[in-house]
Write a protein that holds these residues in place. Structure first.
Motif, short mmCIF file in Angstrom:
data_model
loop_
_atom_site.label_atom_id
_atom_site.label_comp_id
_atom_site.label_asym_id
_atom_site.label_seq_id
_atom_site.Cartn_x
_atom_site.Cartn_y
_atom_site.Cartn_z
N ALA A 45 36.64 62.89 41.04
CA ALA A 45 37.42 62.27 41.10
C ALA A 45 38.31 60.75 41.70
CB ALA A 45 38.58 63.20 41.71
N PRO A 46 37.35 59.81 41.60
CA PRO A 46 37.74 58.30 41.98
C PRO A 46 39.24 58.22 42.63
CG PRO A 46 37.10 58.01 39.61
CD PRO A 46 37.41 59.56 39.75
N GLY A 47 38.98 57.71 43.80
CA GLY A 47 40.00 57.56 43.97
C GLY A 47 40.56 55.97 43.66
N ALA A 48 41.76 55.50 43.91
CA ALA A 48 42.39 54.08 43.88
C ALA A 48 41.61 52.93 43.92
CB ALA A 48 44.35 53.86 44.00
N VAL A 49 41.56 52.65 45.36
CA VAL A 49 40.12 51.93 45.45
C VAL A 49 38.86 51.38 44.40
CG1 VAL A 49 39.74 50.21 48.01
CG2 VAL A 49 41.31 51.46 47.81
N LEU A 50 38.62 52.51 44.55
CA LEU A 50 36.90 52.21 43.63
C LEU A 50 37.64 51.86 42.56
CD1 LEU A 50 34.14 53.36 43.78
CD2 LEU A 50 34.57 55.51 43.02
N GLU A 51 38.44 52.85 41.52
CA GLU A 51 38.77 52.45 40.47
C GLU A 51 39.30 50.73 40.29
OE1 GLU A 51 41.92 54.53 39.06
OE2 GLU A 51 40.32 56.35 38.72
N GLN A 52 39.68 50.14 40.90
CA GLN A 52 39.92 49.09 41.20
C GLN A 52 38.45 48.29 41.24
OE1 GLN A 52 43.41 47.19 40.49
NE2 GLN A 52 43.43 48.97 40.42
N VAL A 53 37.91 48.25 42.41
CA VAL A 53 36.85 47.75 42.56
C VAL A 53 35.69 47.80 41.20
CG1 VAL A 53 34.94 47.98 43.55
CG2 VAL A 53 36.88 47.56 44.93
N VAL A 54 35.72 48.81 41.06
CA VAL A 54 34.53 48.84 39.79
C VAL A 54 35.48 47.98 38.30
CG1 VAL A 54 34.28 50.34 37.53
CG2 VAL A 54 33.78 51.44 40.12
N TYR A 55 37.00 48.18 38.61
CA TYR A 55 37.30 47.19 37.24
C TYR A 55 37.37 46.11 37.37
CZ TYR A 55 41.37 45.68 34.33
OH TYR A 55 41.71 44.84 32.72
N LEU A 56 37.81 45.60 37.99
CA LEU A 56 37.73 43.93 39.22
C LEU A 56 36.48 43.23 39.04
CD1 LEU A 56 40.38 43.63 41.49
CD2 LEU A 56 40.77 43.07 39.35
N SER A 57 34.88 44.51 39.43
CA SER A 57 33.99 43.61 39.08
C SER A 57 33.64 43.37 38.10
CB SER A 57 32.72 44.71 39.99
OG SER A 57 33.43 44.87 41.06
N ALA A 58 34.03 44.70 36.38
CA ALA A 58 33.55 44.67 35.35
C ALA A 58 34.60 43.63 34.80
CB ALA A 58 33.85 45.85 34.03
N SER A 59 35.94 43.03 35.32
CA SER A 59 36.22 42.27 34.91
C SER A 59 35.79 40.50 34.94
CB SER A 59 37.58 41.87 35.33
OG SER A 59 38.03 43.80 35.19
N ALA A 60 35.40 40.81 36.31
CA ALA A 60 34.74 39.26 36.61
C ALA A 60 33.48 39.12 36.01
CB ALA A 60 34.09 39.39 38.47
N LEU A 61 32.57 40.06 35.48
CA LEU A 61 31.33 40.08 34.97
C LEU A 61 31.90 39.41 33.33
CD1 LEU A 61 28.73 40.16 34.72
CD2 LEU A 61 28.75 42.54 33.30
N ALA A 62 32.29 40.47 32.67
CA ALA A 62 33.52 39.37 31.16
C ALA A 62 34.08 38.23 31.53
CB ALA A 62 34.40 40.73 30.71
N GLY A 63 34.33 38.03 32.97
CA GLY A 63 35.35 36.88 32.67
C GLY A 63 34.03 35.53 32.45
N ALA A 64 32.90 35.83 33.27
CA ALA A 64 32.33 34.63 33.63
C ALA A 64 31.78 34.34 32.30
CB ALA A 64 31.00 35.00 34.82
N ALA A 65 31.53 34.97 31.52
CA ALA A 65 31.13 35.56 29.95
C ALA A 65 31.66 34.98 28.87
CB ALA A 65 30.22 36.23 29.05
N ARG A 66 33.43 35.12 29.32
CA ARG A 66 34.38 34.28 28.94
C ARG A 66 34.69 32.47 28.89
NH1 ARG A 66 39.42 36.18 26.03
NH2 ARG A 66 40.50 35.06 27.65
N PHE A 67 34.23 32.70 29.94
CA PHE A 67 34.52 31.16 30.57
C PHE A 67 33.25 30.22 29.57
CE2 PHE A 67 32.97 27.64 33.17
CZ PHE A 67 34.26 26.95 33.06
N ALA A 68 32.09 30.81 29.82
CA ALA A 68 31.45 30.12 28.52
C ALA A 68 32.08 30.25 26.61
CB ALA A 68 29.70 30.64 28.55
N VAL A 69 31.93 30.83 26.57
CA VAL A 69 32.72 30.88 25.08
C VAL A 69 34.06 30.27 25.08
CG1 VAL A 69 33.93 32.14 23.63
CG2 VAL A 69 31.77 32.99 24.48
N LEU A 70 34.71 29.88 25.88
CA LEU A 70 36.24 29.27 25.81
C LEU A 70 35.70 27.94 26.56
CD1 LEU A 70 38.77 31.32 27.53
CD2 LEU A 70 38.41 30.76 25.17
N ARG A 71 35.11 27.67 26.84
CA ARG A 71 34.19 26.45 27.08
C ARG A 71 33.15 25.40 26.18
NH1 ARG A 71 34.19 22.22 31.15
NH2 ARG A 71 32.91 20.93 30.89
#
Length: 174
Positions: free
Chosen positions: A107-133
């Motif tokens: 039962a992960p809390g909302a804060v942990l869910e946000q940290v995991v989600y945003l961390s995964a989004s940041a990792l995917a975002g770095a890859a997206r930047f490279a693809v978009l550029r």
């Protein structure tokens, strides 16, 4: 009419583009994370993430076309399609991260869910930047037709027969 030199001058450098990417894409990403959390209280999380990902991808692609990569205009259909492909990969990354979290914590809390989600989004975002550029909003693709340099014509040697050919001889069978 813009010249190629005007377009090169208008294109931001990598650091400037990355800063704009973080501001535009990150802003949309943070707003999306809250929207996913809110929507997930009414529908399954995976569906909420899919819906918010579609909307945020359309918005972010427009922002990136206009501001991040300096095209100054709206994103084309091709750019939206290519951006959607990289967003689909980012969607898979965020879903896998959240599924792993659900397996590791009962039962992960909302804060942990946000940290995991945003961390995964940041990792995917770095890859997206490279693809978009490098692919989607790449400036090195010339819109003008490529000039083909004409080669020097080759002259075929003229072969002369010693005696004129008899057309009737060609039709005879041996």
């Amino acid at each position: 009419m813009e010249t190629a030199q005007d377009l090169r001058r208008a294109a931001p450098g990598a650091l400037s583009a990355f800063t704009r990417f973080v501001l535009c894409g990150g802003g949309v990403g943070i707003a999306s994370s809250f929207a996913v959390a809110a929507l997930a209280s009414w529908i399954p999380w995976i569906l909420a993430n899919a819906l918010i990902t579609v909307g945020s991808t359309l918005l972010a692609t427009e922002l990136h076309a206009r501001f991040t990569f300096g095209t100054g205009g709206r994103a084309t259909l091709r750019q939206h399609a290519q951006s959607a492909g990289s967003a689909a990969a980012a969607y898979v990354v965020t879903c896998v991260a959240m599924l792993v979290l659900q397996r590791l914590a009962a039962a992960p809390g909302a804060v942990l869910e946000q940290v995991v989600y945003l961390s995964a989004s940041a990792l995917a975002g770095a890859a997206r930047f490279a693809v978009l550029r490098l692919v989607v909003f790449a400036r090195n693709r010339s819109q003008a037709p490529v000039a083909v340099r004409a080669a020097r014509p080759l002259h075929a040697p003229v072969v002369r027969a010693a005696a004129p050919l008899d057309p009737a001889a060609l039709c005879r069978t041996a």
